[in-house]
Design an enzyme around this catalytic site. Structure first.
Site, PDB file in Angstrom:
ATOM      1  N   GLU A 127       0.956  -1.242  -0.093  1.00  0.00           N
ATOM      2  CA  GLU A 127      -0.087   0.176   0.358  1.00  0.00           C
ATOM      3  C   GLU A 127       0.497   1.229   0.314  1.00  0.00           C
ATOM      4  O   GLU A 127       0.699   2.295   1.053  1.00  0.00           O
ATOM      5  CB  GLU A 127      -1.138   0.249   0.755  1.00  0.00           C
ATOM      6  CG  GLU A 127      -1.769  -1.047   1.436  1.00  0.00           C
ATOM      7  CD  GLU A 127      -3.139  -1.126   0.827  1.00  0.00           C
ATOM      8  OE1 GLU A 127      -3.299  -0.702  -0.301  1.00  0.00           O
ATOM      9  OE2 GLU A 127      -4.127  -2.297   0.068  1.00  0.00           O
ATOM     10  N   HIS A 150      -3.399   1.913   8.402  1.00  0.00           N
ATOM     11  CA  HIS A 150      -4.241   1.460   7.616  1.00  0.00           C
ATOM     12  C   HIS A 150      -4.296   0.549   9.069  1.00  0.00           C
ATOM     13  O   HIS A 150      -3.363  -0.457   8.722  1.00  0.00           O
ATOM     14  CB  HIS A 150      -4.027   0.597   6.337  1.00  0.00           C
ATOM     15  CG  HIS A 150      -5.203   0.310   5.640  1.00  0.00           C
ATOM     16  ND1 HIS A 150      -6.357  -0.137   5.256  1.00  0.00           N
ATOM     17  CD2 HIS A 150      -4.906  -1.066   4.790  1.00  0.00           C
ATOM     18  CE1 HIS A 150      -6.654  -0.808   5.049  1.00  0.00           C
ATOM     19  NE2 HIS A 150      -5.363  -1.878   4.903  1.00  0.00           N
ATOM     20  N   HIS A 152      -7.387  -3.123   9.693  1.00  0.00           N
ATOM     21  CA  HIS A 152      -9.266  -3.792   9.489  1.00  0.00           C
ATOM     22  C   HIS A 152      -9.966  -3.551  10.730  1.00  0.00           C
ATOM     23  O   HIS A 152     -10.199  -4.951  10.939  1.00  0.00           O
ATOM     24  CB  HIS A 152      -9.084  -5.398   8.398  1.00  0.00           C
ATOM     25  CG  HIS A 152      -8.219  -4.970   7.647  1.00  0.00           C
ATOM     26  ND1 HIS A 152      -7.196  -6.341   7.461  1.00  0.00           N
ATOM     27  CD2 HIS A 152      -7.970  -4.350   6.848  1.00  0.00           C
ATOM     28  CE1 HIS A 152      -6.409  -6.446   5.924  1.00  0.00           C
ATOM     29  NE2 HIS A 152      -6.906  -4.686   6.059  1.00  0.00           N
ATOM     30  N   GLU A 180     -18.157  11.554  22.552  1.00  0.00           N
ATOM     31  CA  GLU A 180     -16.047  11.699  22.444  1.00  0.00           C
ATOM     32  C   GLU A 180     -16.435  12.250  20.263  1.00  0.00           C
ATOM     33  O   GLU A 180     -15.588  13.191  20.214  1.00  0.00           O
ATOM     34  CB  GLU A 180     -15.238  11.534  22.934  1.00  0.00           C
ATOM     35  CG  GLU A 180     -15.539  10.102  22.598  1.00  0.00           C
ATOM     36  CD  GLU A 180     -14.050   8.565  22.747  1.00  0.00           C
ATOM     37  OE1 GLU A 180     -13.967   8.221  23.007  1.00  0.00           O
ATOM     38  OE2 GLU A 180     -13.182   9.883  23.423  1.00  0.00           O
ATOM     39  N   HIS A 221     -13.204  -3.734   3.581  1.00  0.00           N
ATOM     40  CA  HIS A 221     -12.110  -3.937   3.660  1.00  0.00           C
ATOM     41  C   HIS A 221     -11.308  -2.878   5.230  1.00  0.00           C
ATOM     42  O   HIS A 221     -11.191  -4.090   6.041  1.00  0.00           O
ATOM     43  CB  HIS A 221     -10.883  -3.354   2.466  1.00  0.00           C
ATOM     44  CG  HIS A 221      -9.909  -3.180   2.625  1.00  0.00           C
ATOM     45  ND1 HIS A 221      -8.780  -3.183   0.892  1.00  0.00           N
ATOM     46  CD2 HIS A 221      -8.986  -3.718   3.007  1.00  0.00           C
ATOM     47  CE1 HIS A 221      -7.584  -3.784   2.007  1.00  0.00           C
ATOM     48  NE2 HIS A 221      -7.462  -3.704   2.900  1.00  0.00           N
TER      49      HIS A 221
HETATM   50  O1  2HA Z   1      -0.892  -4.955   3.524  1.00  0.00           O
HETATM   51  O2  2HA Z   1      -4.429  -4.973   4.333  1.00  0.00           O
HETATM   52  O3  2HA Z   1      -4.557  -3.662   2.585  1.00  0.00           O
HETATM   53  C1  2HA Z   1      -2.099  -5.410   3.525  1.00  0.00           C
HETATM   54  C2  2HA Z   1      -3.419  -4.913   3.540  1.00  0.00           C
HETATM   55  C3  2HA Z   1      -3.768  -4.616   2.351  1.00  0.00           C
HETATM   56 ZN    ZN Z   2      -5.968  -3.909   3.911  1.00  0.00          ZN
END
Ligand code: 2HA
Ligand code: ZN
Length: 283
Positions: A127, A150, A152, A180, A221
């Site tokens: 990414e 990033h 999940h 909050e 995602h």
């Molecule tokens: O790198 O989360 O979006 C692994 C991920 C890709």
């Molecule tokens: Zn990811």
């Protein structure tokens, strides 16, 4: 380790003791333990001062040059510590040198110079385009931004299946779930369309939204967050994720019977001196 002359005595500063390495280890471990980065999920990039890097590394000693597929000329010469492609956050704390890398965007803007890390021959996160484009975009509106993260986050991710993806509607629900939230992210959250991860297209879409909000949802995602330090960005994601978790329970308990009204939210904004995103409250 880089030998440094200190009053005539040669000492070595161990990069594993560098605050930026410790912060990366801590945050990736926390992300893993929250269950937000299963397997190789998630990636973090942290913009570093040259001075901080050269305390530990010789900037003229490039381990290898790694090509990238987009133009990073706008940030050439900048240093980052970056999680590795395919690496598991679970493993970072036991082997930071294999799972993390310190790199500099090369002068050609099309590659990065690896100065430390990825000891098994690895590469920066897939990414990287979304991250570096987001750094460029965010620095244009906040010169003090340092981090792109990033992950999940489970309940936020779940909400992208069950909730309207209109950013105003999505933001309003999060604001309503915990008092909050409006204070922590008054600018709201953005949502991009579903796109292929790792592509320049998703990088451009994310970066564009990063000019307006520090949180960007990737439907089906995960989430992207940015901030000036680890606490800011982690706190942002944590707060939005908590709101999404509460939303999940509220839905499971039979749905909303009462919530924060727009008048409540306005009073809250006034009390905490924040400006809610224009047009997001019905007042
Ligand atoms: O790198 O989360 O979006 C692994 C991920 C890709
Ligand atoms: Zn990811």
């Amino acid at each position: 380790m880089r030998p440094i002359k200190n009053g005539g005595i040669i000492v070595s500063k161990n990069i594993l003791e560098a605050p930026f390495v410790k912060e990366m280890v801590e945050v990736t471990t926390n992300l893993y333990h929250h269950g937000w980065d299963e397997r190789n999920g998630g990636n973090v990039t942290y913009l570093l001062d040259e001075k901080a890097v050269t305390e530990y590394l010789d900037p003229t000693k490039v381990v290898r040059n790694i090509p990238m597929d987009f133009d990073g000329s706008a940030i050439k010469g900048k240093y980052f510590i970056v999680t590795g492609s395919g690496k598991y956050f679970k493993n970072v704390k036991n082997d930071p040198a294999c799972n993390l890398g310190v790199l500099r965007v090369a002068d050609d803007g099309q590659s990065v110079d690896l100065l430390w890390g990825y000891t098994d021959g690895g590469k920066p996160t897939s990414e990287l385009p979304a991250h570096l484009m987001s750094h460029i975009a965010r620095l244009s509106v906040d010169p003090e931004n340092r981090i792109v993260m990033h992950c999940h986050a489970t309940h936020l991710l779940a909400m992208t299946f069950s909730h309207d993806l209109d950013p105003r509607a999505f933001t309003r629900t999060l604001w309503q779930m915990c008092t909050e939230c409006l204070v922590v992210f008054p600018e709201g959250v953005s949502v991009i369309p579903w796109l292929i991860p790792g592509s320049n297209e998703i990088g451009k879409a994310t970066a564009e939204k990063m000019k307006e909000t520090r949180l960007v949802m990737w439907p089906q995602h995960g989430v992207y967050g940015v901030g000036r330090d680890m606490d800011e960005v982690y706190g942002l994601i944590e707060t939005a994720e908590k709101a999404a978790q509460v939303y999940t329970y509220v839905q499971a308990q039979g749905g909303i019977k009462q919530t924060l009204t727009d008048e409540n939210l306005k009073k809250l904004a006034d009390a905490f001196g924040v400006t809610p995103r224009a047009g997001y409250l019905n007042l």
